[in-house]
Design a protein around this motif. Structure first.
Motif, PDB file in Angstrom:
ATOM      1  N   PHE A  27      18.952  27.359  21.689  1.00 31.66           N
ATOM      2  CA  PHE A  27      20.400  27.256  21.786  1.00 31.66           C
ATOM      3  C   PHE A  27      20.786  27.085  23.249  1.00 31.66           C
ATOM      4  CE2 PHE A  27      19.824  29.861  17.954  1.00 31.66           C
ATOM      5  CZ  PHE A  27      20.729  29.300  17.066  1.00 31.66           C
ATOM      6  N   GLU A  28      21.910  26.430  23.475  1.00 27.92           N
ATOM      7  CA  GLU A  28      22.504  26.443  24.805  1.00 27.92           C
ATOM      8  C   GLU A  28      23.361  27.696  24.922  1.00 27.92           C
ATOM      9  OE1 GLU A  28      24.607  22.854  25.527  1.00 27.92           O
ATOM     10  OE2 GLU A  28      22.854  21.567  25.232  1.00 27.92           O
ATOM     11  N   SER A  29      23.583  28.141  26.129  1.00 24.41           N
ATOM     12  CA  SER A  29      24.354  29.368  26.349  1.00 24.41           C
ATOM     13  C   SER A  29      25.756  29.055  26.844  1.00 24.41           C
ATOM     14  CB  SER A  29      23.636  30.279  27.351  1.00 24.41           C
ATOM     15  OG  SER A  29      23.516  29.631  28.604  1.00 24.41           O
ATOM     16  N   PRO A  48      26.661  28.489  19.065  1.00 29.59           N
ATOM     17  CA  PRO A  48      26.081  28.290  17.732  1.00 29.59           C
ATOM     18  C   PRO A  48      25.969  26.824  17.319  1.00 29.59           C
ATOM     19  CG  PRO A  48      28.324  29.131  17.579  1.00 29.59           C
ATOM     20  CD  PRO A  48      27.915  29.236  19.005  1.00 29.59           C
ATOM     21  N   ALA A  49      26.793  25.961  17.919  1.00 31.78           N
ATOM     22  CA  ALA A  49      26.758  24.548  17.546  1.00 31.78           C
ATOM     23  C   ALA A  49      25.712  23.756  18.332  1.00 31.78           C
ATOM     24  CB  ALA A  49      28.138  23.923  17.757  1.00 31.78           C
ATOM     25  N   SER A  50      25.008  24.426  19.231  1.00 27.52           N
ATOM     26  CA  SER A  50      24.100  23.706  20.133  1.00 27.52           C
ATOM     27  C   SER A  50      22.642  23.789  19.715  1.00 27.52           C
ATOM     28  CB  SER A  50      24.239  24.275  21.555  1.00 27.52           C
ATOM     29  OG  SER A  50      23.765  25.625  21.597  1.00 27.52           O
ATOM     30  N   PHE A  51      22.357  24.360  18.541  1.00 26.96           N
ATOM     31  CA  PHE A  51      20.946  24.554  18.167  1.00 26.96           C
ATOM     32  C   PHE A  51      20.224  23.225  18.014  1.00 26.96           C
ATOM     33  CE2 PHE A  51      17.545  24.763  15.027  1.00 26.96           C
ATOM     34  CZ  PHE A  51      16.746  25.766  15.575  1.00 26.96           C
ATOM     35  N   GLY A 361      18.042  33.255  23.692  1.00 24.84           N
ATOM     36  CA  GLY A 361      18.503  32.101  22.931  1.00 24.84           C
ATOM     37  C   GLY A 361      18.238  30.788  23.641  1.00 24.84           C
ATOM     38  N   SER A 362      18.083  30.823  24.964  1.00 32.87           N
ATOM     39  CA  SER A 362      17.941  29.589  25.735  1.00 32.87           C
ATOM     40  C   SER A 362      16.503  29.097  25.820  1.00 32.87           C
ATOM     41  CB  SER A 362      18.493  29.797  27.149  1.00 32.87           C
ATOM     42  OG  SER A 362      17.800  30.848  27.804  1.00 32.87           O
ATOM     43  N   GLU A 363      15.537  29.917  25.405  1.00 36.10           N
ATOM     44  CA  GLU A 363      14.137  29.517  25.419  1.00 36.10           C
ATOM     45  C   GLU A 363      13.678  29.218  24.003  1.00 36.10           C
ATOM     46  OE1 GLU A 363      11.747  32.373  27.414  1.00 36.10           O
ATOM     47  OE2 GLU A 363      12.958  32.377  29.248  1.00 36.10           O
ATOM     48  N   ALA A 364      12.978  28.109  23.824  1.00 31.62           N
ATOM     49  CA  ALA A 364      12.540  27.693  22.500  1.00 31.62           C
ATOM     50  C   ALA A 364      11.638  28.761  21.883  1.00 31.62           C
ATOM     51  CB  ALA A 364      11.793  26.363  22.589  1.00 31.62           C
ATOM     52  N   SER A 365      11.996  29.209  20.674  1.00 30.73           N
ATOM     53  CA  SER A 365      11.221  30.255  20.026  1.00 30.73           C
ATOM     54  C   SER A 365      11.369  30.183  18.515  1.00 30.73           C
ATOM     55  CB  SER A 365      11.671  31.632  20.521  1.00 30.73           C
ATOM     56  OG  SER A 365      12.973  31.924  20.048  1.00 30.73           O
ATOM     57  N   VAL A 366      10.422  30.819  17.836  1.00 34.85           N
ATOM     58  CA  VAL A 366      10.479  30.942  16.380  1.00 34.85           C
ATOM     59  C   VAL A 366      11.678  31.783  15.978  1.00 34.85           C
ATOM     60  CG1 VAL A 366       9.288  31.920  14.372  1.00 34.85           C
ATOM     61  CG2 VAL A 366       7.999  30.628  16.088  1.00 34.85           C
ATOM     62  N   LEU A 367      11.980  32.797  16.773  1.00 37.62           N
ATOM     63  CA  LEU A 367      13.090  33.696  16.458  1.00 37.62           C
ATOM     64  C   LEU A 367      14.420  32.945  16.393  1.00 37.62           C
ATOM     65  CD1 LEU A 367      13.294  36.725  15.894  1.00 37.62           C
ATOM     66  CD2 LEU A 367      13.901  37.065  18.275  1.00 37.62           C
TER      67      LEU A 367
END
Length: 492
Positions: A27-29, A48-51, A361-367
Motif C-alpha cells: 500500500f502507499e501511505s 486503501p485505494a492504493s493496493f 503497509g509500505s513494504e511488500a508483504s504477504v500480510l
C-alpha cells in the motif's frame, strides 16, 4: 498438549508455507490528522485505494518466499527465533518487551528476597479471614479500569508477580491471578470509551469525533467487566472447593512450597513498611506517568529498576531476611533469570510475524495481501454480515499485529471506506476494531504481554488455552451481539 515453543514453531512453518502461495502486496501511505484532548495529532496510515501486488521487471508477481535458512540478516525458517528476539526497538516488541521483562523480573526478585511480600501476605490473610472473596471483584474492577483509561497491559506483568502467591495462599490458583490482572486489563482495553492507544487513534483515522460514543461504550465496559468478574468468581469458587481440579495444580507447587516452608508470621517491622511504601509509591508514580506524561516501556522499566535499587538499600541496612547487598544482586539475577523462558516465547512469536513480512503497509508483504483480500470480501456483503465480519476480521488480524495503535493504522484506513460502501457506520467499524483487537489479546500467543504474564505465573500457553477457551467463546458471542445490535441501532 505440545510445549508452547513447539506450537509457535509449527505456526512458523505454516506462515513460511503461506509465502509460497500468497503473492506480496503493498500500500502507499498517507498522513491523517485528528484532535485528541484539544491537540492536533498526525499519523501515517495506508491508502486503501492504493493496493497493488508487487511485480518484477517482467511484470510477474513477486512471492517473498521464506526458505529454510537466510544469510545476511534475512528471515528464514531457522532464522525466525533469533530475528524475532532482536527485532523492534526499546519502545516495543520484541526487544523492548523482553528487556522490560528482565528488568521488572530482577527488581521484584529483590523485593521478594526481603521477605516483606510473604510476610505481608500472611498478615493480610490473617486479618481478612472470611472475606477473601472480595479480592477477586475488587482487583478485577481496578485492572479493568486501568485498561479502559490508559491502556494498561504490559504493567499487569509486574502486578502478577506479587498477586500470584497471594491467590494460591487464599486457596485459588495462578490462573485466577492472570484473570484478575492481565485478562481484566484486556476487558477494559477492548471496551474502553477513552483508550488513547486504540479508540482515540481508530476514531481519528476513521474521521469521526475522537472519544465520541462514550455513553454506549461506558455501558459496554460495565457489562463486560461484570461478566468477567462473574466468570472469574465462579471458577475461583470451584478451585477453592477442590484445588486439585485446577489446570495449574502441579505448576502451582512453587507457590504452595513457599507456604509450607514459611515460619510463623514474623512481626511487621518499620523496614517492611518502608519496602511496601516503596512498592506502592512506585506503582502510583508509574500510573501517574503513563496517564499524564504518556510513559511507555523505557520509562516504566526505569521506575521499577529504581524501586528495586531502593528496596535493596533498605533490605541491606535493616538486614531484612538476613539480606546483604550481594544477596540483593543475586536476587536481581535470579528474578531476571525467571523471565528468560517467557522472553524466548515473546521473541519467537515476533519472528512468526516477520516471516509474513512484518506490519508495514509500505513494504511488500504477504500480510498486506491478506489484509486487502479480506477487505475486498467484506465490502460485497449485506450490511449486518459486513459489520459482524469486520469484528471477526479484526479478531483474526490481531494474531499478526497485537499492537492496538499498529492494528488501527493498518486496518482502519481500509475498513472505514469499506464500511461506507457496505452501509455500516464508521462508529460501528471502530467498535468492531476495538472489540476484535482487545479480546483476542487474551489468547493469541503473539501477545507479548500475555506470554509474559503466563510466564511469571508458570502457566504454559497450551494449559491456558484449555482453560480460557470457554471464556473466549463467551466473549466472542457477546461481542458479536454488541456489534450487530450497535449496527441495527445506527450507532454513530
Amino acid at each position: 498438549m505440545p510445549d508452547t515453543l513447539i506450537l509457535i514453531f509449527l505456526i512458523g512453518i505454516f506462515a513460511a508455507a503461506a509465502t509460497y502461495f500468497i503473492p506480496a502486496g503493498t500500500f502507499e501511505s498517507q498522513d491523517v490528522s485528528f484532535i485528541v484532548d484539544g491537540a492536533e495529532k498526525t499519523r501515517t496510515v495506508i491508502d486503501p485505494a492504493s493496493f497493488s501486488y508487487a511485480t518484477d521487471e517482467n511484470g510477474e508477481l513477486v512471492y517473498n518466499t521464506v526458505g529454510f535458512f537466510a544469510s545476511g540478516g534475512g528471515i528464514g525458517l531457522m532464522n525466525f527465533p533469533f530475528e524475532g528476539l532482536v527485532s523492534g526497538s526499546k519502545w516495543g516488541s520484541a526487544i523492548g518487551v523482553i528487556m522490560f521483562m528482565l528488568i521488572i523480573g530482577g527488581s521484584f526478585g529483590v523485593v521478594i528476597r526481603t521477605g516483606t511480600i510473604d510476610n505481608g501476605i500472611l498478615h493480610l490473610i490473617n486479618r481478612t479471614k472470611g472475606s477473601e472473596a472480595l479480592f477477586i471483584p475488587v482487583l478485577f474492577l481496578l485492572f479493568s479500569l486501568g485498561g479502559a483509561v490508559f491502556g494498561m497491559g504490559e504493567e499487569a506483568v509486574a502486578f502478577a508477580i506479587i498477586i500470584a502467591p497471594l491467590m494460591v495462599r487464599l486457596g485459588y490458583d495462578s490462573i485466577t491471578t492472570v484473570m484478575v490482572t492481565y485478562v481484566a486489563t484486556q476487558i477494559g482495553f477492548a471496551t474502553s470509551w477513552m483508550n488513547p492507544f486504540s479508540v482515540a487513534i481508530a476514531q481519528g483515522i476513521a474521521g469521526i469525533p475522537v472519544l465520541s460514543g462514550m455513553t454506549f461504550r461506558m455501558v459496554m465496559w460495565a457489562c463486560f467487566t461484570v461478566v468477567g468478574i462473574g466468570f472469574t468468581m465462579l471458577y475461583a469458587s470451584r478451585i477453592k472447593a477442590n484445588p486439585e481440579s485446577s489446570f495449574t495444580f502441579a505448576t502451582d507447587k512453587h507457590f504452595r512450597k513457599q507456604e509450607q516452608d514459611d515460619q510463623p508470621v514474623a512481626k511487621w517491622s518499620f523496614a517492611d513498611t518502608l519496602v511496601m511504601l516503596t512498592v506502592a509509591g512506585t506503582t502510583g508514580w508509574v500510573i501517574y506517568g503513563v496517564v499524564v506524561h504518556a510513559w511507555y516501556i523505557p520509562e516504566i522499566a526505569s521506575q521499577f529498576f529504581t524501586m528495586g535499587f531502593i528496596v535493596a538499600i533498605i533490605g541491606a541496612i535493616f538486614r531484612l531476611n538476613g539480606m546483604s547487598l550481594n544477596d540483593a544482586a543475586d536476587a536481581f539475577k535470579e528474578g531476571a533469570g525467571m523471565m528468560l523462558a517467557p522472553a524466548l516465547l515473546v521473541g519467537c512469536a515476533k519472528g512468526v510475524l516477520l516471516i509474513l513480512g512484518g506490519g508495514s503497509g509500505s513494504e511488500a508483504s504477504v500480510l498486506n495481501s491478506i489484509l486487502n483480500s479480506a477487505g475486498s470480501f467484506i465490502s460485497g456483503l449485506p450490511d449486518v454480515m459486513a459489520a459482524w465480519l469486520m469484528f471477526v476480521f479484526q479478531s483474526v488480524f490481531n494474531f499478526f499485529v497485537t499492537s492496538g495503535s499498529g492494528q488501527a493504522a493498518l486496518t482502519m484506513p481500509l475498513l472505514s471506506p469499506l464500511a461506507d460502501i457496505a452501509g455500516v457506520t464508521r462508529q460501528v467499524a471502530v467498535l468492531a476494531f476495538q472489540l476484535g483487537d482487545g479480546f483476542t489479546n487474551i489468547i493469541v500467543p503473539t501477545s507479548a504481554s500475555l506470554m509474559a504474564t503466563l510466564g511469571v505465573c508458570r502457566i504454559d500457553w497450551g494449559v491456558w488455552v484449555k482453560f480460557c477457551g470457554r471464556f473466549i467463546g463467551l466473549l466472542f458471542v457477546l461481542a458479536s451481539v454488541v456489534v450487530i445490535a450497535a449496527h441495527l441501532m445506527g450507532f454513530a
